[in-house]
Write a protein that holds these residues in place. Structure first.
Motif, PDB file in Angstrom:
ATOM      1  N   ALA A 138     140.412  32.786 -11.650  1.00  0.00           N
ATOM      2  CA  ALA A 138     138.824  32.685 -12.040  1.00  0.00           C
ATOM      3  C   ALA A 138     138.800  31.743 -13.179  1.00  0.00           C
ATOM      4  CB  ALA A 138     138.227  33.880 -12.264  1.00  0.00           C
ATOM      5  N   ALA A 139     137.589  31.499 -13.878  1.00  0.00           N
ATOM      6  CA  ALA A 139     137.495  30.758 -15.050  1.00  0.00           C
ATOM      7  C   ALA A 139     137.744  31.742 -16.157  1.00  0.00           C
ATOM      8  CB  ALA A 139     136.049  30.201 -15.252  1.00  0.00           C
ATOM      9  N   GLY A 140     138.371  31.229 -17.238  1.00  0.00           N
ATOM     10  CA  GLY A 140     138.892  31.912 -18.433  1.00  0.00           C
ATOM     11  C   GLY A 140     139.950  31.592 -18.994  1.00  0.00           C
ATOM     12  N   GLU A 141     140.583  32.117 -19.728  1.00  0.00           N
ATOM     13  CA  GLU A 141     141.638  31.988 -20.688  1.00  0.00           C
ATOM     14  C   GLU A 141     142.976  32.767 -20.206  1.00  0.00           C
ATOM     15  OE1 GLU A 141     141.268  30.618 -25.037  1.00  0.00           O
ATOM     16  OE2 GLU A 141     141.958  32.490 -25.092  1.00  0.00           O
ATOM     17  N   PHE A 142     143.930  32.024 -19.978  1.00  0.00           N
ATOM     18  CA  PHE A 142     145.105  32.719 -19.462  1.00  0.00           C
ATOM     19  C   PHE A 142     146.445  32.429 -19.793  1.00  0.00           C
ATOM     20  CE2 PHE A 142     141.724  32.132 -16.007  1.00  0.00           C
ATOM     21  CZ  PHE A 142     141.653  33.622 -15.725  1.00  0.00           C
ATOM     22  N   SER A 143     147.203  33.388 -20.314  1.00  0.00           N
ATOM     23  CA  SER A 143     148.757  32.969 -20.827  1.00  0.00           C
ATOM     24  C   SER A 143     149.557  32.893 -19.523  1.00  0.00           C
ATOM     25  CB  SER A 143     149.081  33.941 -21.888  1.00  0.00           C
ATOM     26  OG  SER A 143     148.494  33.824 -23.123  1.00  0.00           O
ATOM     27  N   GLN A 144     150.387  32.007 -19.568  1.00  0.00           N
ATOM     28  CA  GLN A 144     151.403  31.653 -18.324  1.00  0.00           C
ATOM     29  C   GLN A 144     152.678  31.521 -18.751  1.00  0.00           C
ATOM     30  OE1 GLN A 144     150.324  31.597 -14.809  1.00  0.00           O
ATOM     31  NE2 GLN A 144     148.412  32.717 -15.971  1.00  0.00           N
ATOM     32  N   PRO A 145     153.597  32.048 -18.144  1.00  0.00           N
ATOM     33  CA  PRO A 145     155.130  31.994 -18.410  1.00  0.00           C
ATOM     34  C   PRO A 145     155.453  30.569 -17.990  1.00  0.00           C
ATOM     35  CG  PRO A 145     154.764  33.237 -16.362  1.00  0.00           C
ATOM     36  CD  PRO A 145     153.534  32.763 -16.864  1.00  0.00           C
ATOM     37  N   ILE A 146     156.215  30.085 -18.788  1.00  0.00           N
ATOM     38  CA  ILE A 146     156.796  28.484 -18.645  1.00  0.00           C
ATOM     39  C   ILE A 146     158.334  28.335 -18.722  1.00  0.00           C
ATOM     40  CG2 ILE A 146     156.790  26.170 -19.604  1.00  0.00           C
ATOM     41  CD1 ILE A 146     154.142  27.031 -18.423  1.00  0.00           C
ATOM     42  N   PRO A 147     158.961  27.971 -17.760  1.00  0.00           N
ATOM     43  CA  PRO A 147     160.616  28.048 -17.569  1.00  0.00           C
ATOM     44  C   PRO A 147     160.933  27.209 -18.764  1.00  0.00           C
ATOM     45  CG  PRO A 147     159.529  26.591 -15.919  1.00  0.00           C
ATOM     46  CD  PRO A 147     158.337  27.277 -16.390  1.00  0.00           C
ATOM     47  N   MET A 148     162.092  27.641 -19.312  1.00  0.00           N
ATOM     48  CA  MET A 148     162.563  27.248 -20.654  1.00  0.00           C
ATOM     49  C   MET A 148     164.051  27.317 -20.666  1.00  0.00           C
ATOM     50  SD  MET A 148     160.072  27.708 -23.788  1.00  0.00           S
ATOM     51  CE  MET A 148     159.750  29.393 -23.438  1.00  0.00           C
ATOM     52  N   GLY A 149     164.594  27.558 -19.449  1.00  0.00           N
ATOM     53  CA  GLY A 149     166.074  27.818 -19.397  1.00  0.00           C
ATOM     54  C   GLY A 149     166.549  29.258 -20.029  1.00  0.00           C
ATOM     55  N   SER A 150     167.549  29.124 -20.622  1.00  0.00           N
ATOM     56  CA  SER A 150     167.924  30.448 -21.491  1.00  0.00           C
ATOM     57  C   SER A 150     167.283  30.786 -22.747  1.00  0.00           C
ATOM     58  CB  SER A 150     169.471  30.691 -21.581  1.00  0.00           C
ATOM     59  OG  SER A 150     169.971  29.587 -22.607  1.00  0.00           O
ATOM     60  N   GLN A 151     166.709  29.723 -23.261  1.00  0.00           N
ATOM     61  CA  GLN A 151     165.911  29.725 -24.570  1.00  0.00           C
ATOM     62  C   GLN A 151     167.271  29.690 -25.707  1.00  0.00           C
ATOM     63  OE1 GLN A 151     162.419  32.601 -23.469  1.00  0.00           O
ATOM     64  NE2 GLN A 151     162.059  31.570 -25.421  1.00  0.00           N
ATOM     65  N   ARG A 152     168.405  29.772 -25.425  1.00  0.00           N
ATOM     66  CA  ARG A 152     169.533  29.713 -26.341  1.00  0.00           C
ATOM     67  C   ARG A 152     169.883  28.198 -26.898  1.00  0.00           C
ATOM     68  NH1 ARG A 152     170.207  34.724 -28.932  1.00  0.00           N
ATOM     69  NH2 ARG A 152     169.810  36.361 -27.176  1.00  0.00           N
ATOM     70  N   GLY A 153     169.141  27.528 -27.723  1.00  0.00           N
ATOM     71  CA  GLY A 153     169.626  26.096 -28.335  1.00  0.00           C
ATOM     72  C   GLY A 153     168.696  25.076 -27.354  1.00  0.00           C
ATOM     73  N   ALA A 154     167.885  25.454 -26.606  1.00  0.00           N
ATOM     74  CA  ALA A 154     167.203  24.076 -25.944  1.00  0.00           C
ATOM     75  C   ALA A 154     166.033  23.866 -26.719  1.00  0.00           C
ATOM     76  CB  ALA A 154     166.505  24.683 -24.680  1.00  0.00           C
ATOM     77  N   LEU A 155     165.483  22.667 -26.294  1.00  0.00           N
ATOM     78  CA  LEU A 155     164.524  21.970 -27.079  1.00  0.00           C
ATOM     79  C   LEU A 155     163.220  21.690 -25.989  1.00  0.00           C
ATOM     80  CD1 LEU A 155     166.437  19.602 -29.338  1.00  0.00           C
ATOM     81  CD2 LEU A 155     165.507  21.520 -30.134  1.00  0.00           C
ATOM     82  N   ILE A 156     162.086  22.021 -26.467  1.00  0.00           N
ATOM     83  CA  ILE A 156     160.971  21.556 -25.574  1.00  0.00           C
ATOM     84  C   ILE A 156     160.664  20.096 -25.950  1.00  0.00           C
ATOM     85  CG2 ILE A 156     158.792  21.974 -24.993  1.00  0.00           C
ATOM     86  CD1 ILE A 156     159.032  24.839 -25.533  1.00  0.00           C
TER      87      ILE A 156
END
Length: 274
Positions: A158-176
Motif C-alpha cells: 500500500a501507500a506509505g513508508e516502509f523499511s526494507q532489508p537490503i542485501p549487503m553480504g556479510s557486512q564484515r568490511g564491505a562498502l556500499i
C-alpha cells in the motif's frame, strides 16, 4: 586498458541460457561489453545476467536494469550494446577506478563464469569483450575487492513508508558503493546508519537534481542512493563499525501505492564475504 574479445558463447538462442564457462583470467577485469545482434534482440530480451567467481554468484541483473544503470552513470546509450562495469571509469583517481575491478591473477581462485538468459528474441547473436588492466599491485588494499550487484525484490502492499532489508553480504568490511531501486511507486528514499541520516527526505526530484550536478542522468523509474556521486570512492559507506561489529542500517522507502521494488546493491567486498 586492453579490449579483449571473449570466446563465443555456448547455447545462444531464443528462450535459452547462453553460457561463457571461463572469462579471461590472469589480469584485472574492469568490465564486460556485450554486443546484441541478429533479428529482434534488445536489452528487454536479456532477462538475466549472472556471474560467478570462485564458484560464488556475485552478479544477478536484468539487461533492462543494467542499461538504465549505465545510462544513469552516463556511460553512453546504444541499443546494440550492454556494459557491465566492475571498475568505475569515472572515479577521481586511478586506484578508485580499479577499486571494484576483479583481479583474476589471485592465486588459487577459480575462473569467472557467466550466463545470459535470453528471452523471446528473434535469431539472436551474442558477443562479448572484456576490458582488462594489469593485475593490481601486491600492496593494493583492494587487490581482492570486487564490485557485486546483489538483487532483492520487495513487495509493497500500500501507500506509505516502509523499511526494507537490503542485501549487503556479510557486512564484515564491505562498502556500499550505490543502491539502485527500480519501481513506479517509490517517491522517496531515506537511508540511516546507526541512527545517523545518510540521506534524509530523499525525494526523487531532489535526488535527481543533486546527482545531475555531477553528470548523473535521471532515469524514469529509478531512484538511487549514491554516496559516491562526486566520483570519490572514499565516500563509499562502510557496513562495519570501527569496533568490528556490523552497523545497523535503515533503508526507508516512501511509496504512492502498492507495487514492487527491485533493488541492486552495488557492493565493494571480497568474494568470500558476498
Amino acid at each position: 586498458m586492453i579490449l579483449h574479445k571473449l570466446p563465443p558463447f555456448q547455447n545462444v538462442g531464443a528462450s535459452q541460457t547462453a553460457v561463457m564457462p571461463v572469462v579471461h583470467a590472469g589480469q584485472t577485469v574492469v568490465g564486460i561489453l556485450f554486443k546484441l545482434g541478429g533479428g529482434a534482440f534488445t536489452h528487454t530480451h536479456v532477462s538475466n545476467i549472472r556471474c560467478r567467481l570462485d564458484g560464488k554468484q556475485f552478479v544477478d541483473i536484468t539487461g533492462l536494469h543494467l542499461d538504465s544503470i549505465c545510462d544513469y552513470e552516463t556511460y553512453g546509450a546504444d541499443a546494440a550494446f550492454l556494459y557491465l562495469p566492475f571498475g568505475d571509469l569515472q572515479a577521481m583517481t586511478q586506484r578508485g577506478q580499479m577499486m571494484g575491478a576483479i583481479d583474476t591473477s589471485v592465486a588459487g581462485i577459480k575462473p569467472m563464469e557467466m550466463e545470459v538468459d535470453i528471452g523471446a528474441a528473434t535469431t539472436p547473436t551474442l558477443e562479448a569483450w572484456v576490458v582488462l588492466a594489469p593485475p593490481k599491485a601486491i600492496d593494493d588494499p583492494n587487490k581482492f575487492t570486487v564490485r557485486a550487484y546483489l538483487k532483492a525484490t520487495h513487495g509493497i502492499s500500500a501507500a506509505g513508508e516502509f523499511s526494507q532489508p537490503i542485501p549487503m553480504g556479510s557486512q564484515r568490511g564491505a562498502l556500499i558503493h550505490r543502491l539502485y531501486a527500480f519501481s513506479s511507486v517509490v517517491t522517496k528514499l531515506q537511508v540511516a546508519k546507526d541512527g545517523l541520516w545518510l540521506q534524509q527526505e530523499g525525494e526523487a526530484a531532489v535526488l535527481d537534481y543533486m546527482q545531475a550536478l555531477v553528470n548523473r542522468a535521471n532515469q524514469s523509474g529509478l531512484i538511487t542512493f549514491d554516496p559516491t556521486f562526486t566520483d570519490a570512492q572514499t565516500d563509499a559507506i562502510a557496513t562495519q563499525r570501527r569496533d568490528g561489529n556490523p552497523a545497523q542500517f535503515d533503508f526507508k522507502f516512501t511509496t504512492s501505492g502498492a507495487g514492487t521494488v527491485i533493488t541492486y546493491t552495488s557492493l565493494l567486498s571480497t568474494i568470500d564475504k558476498i
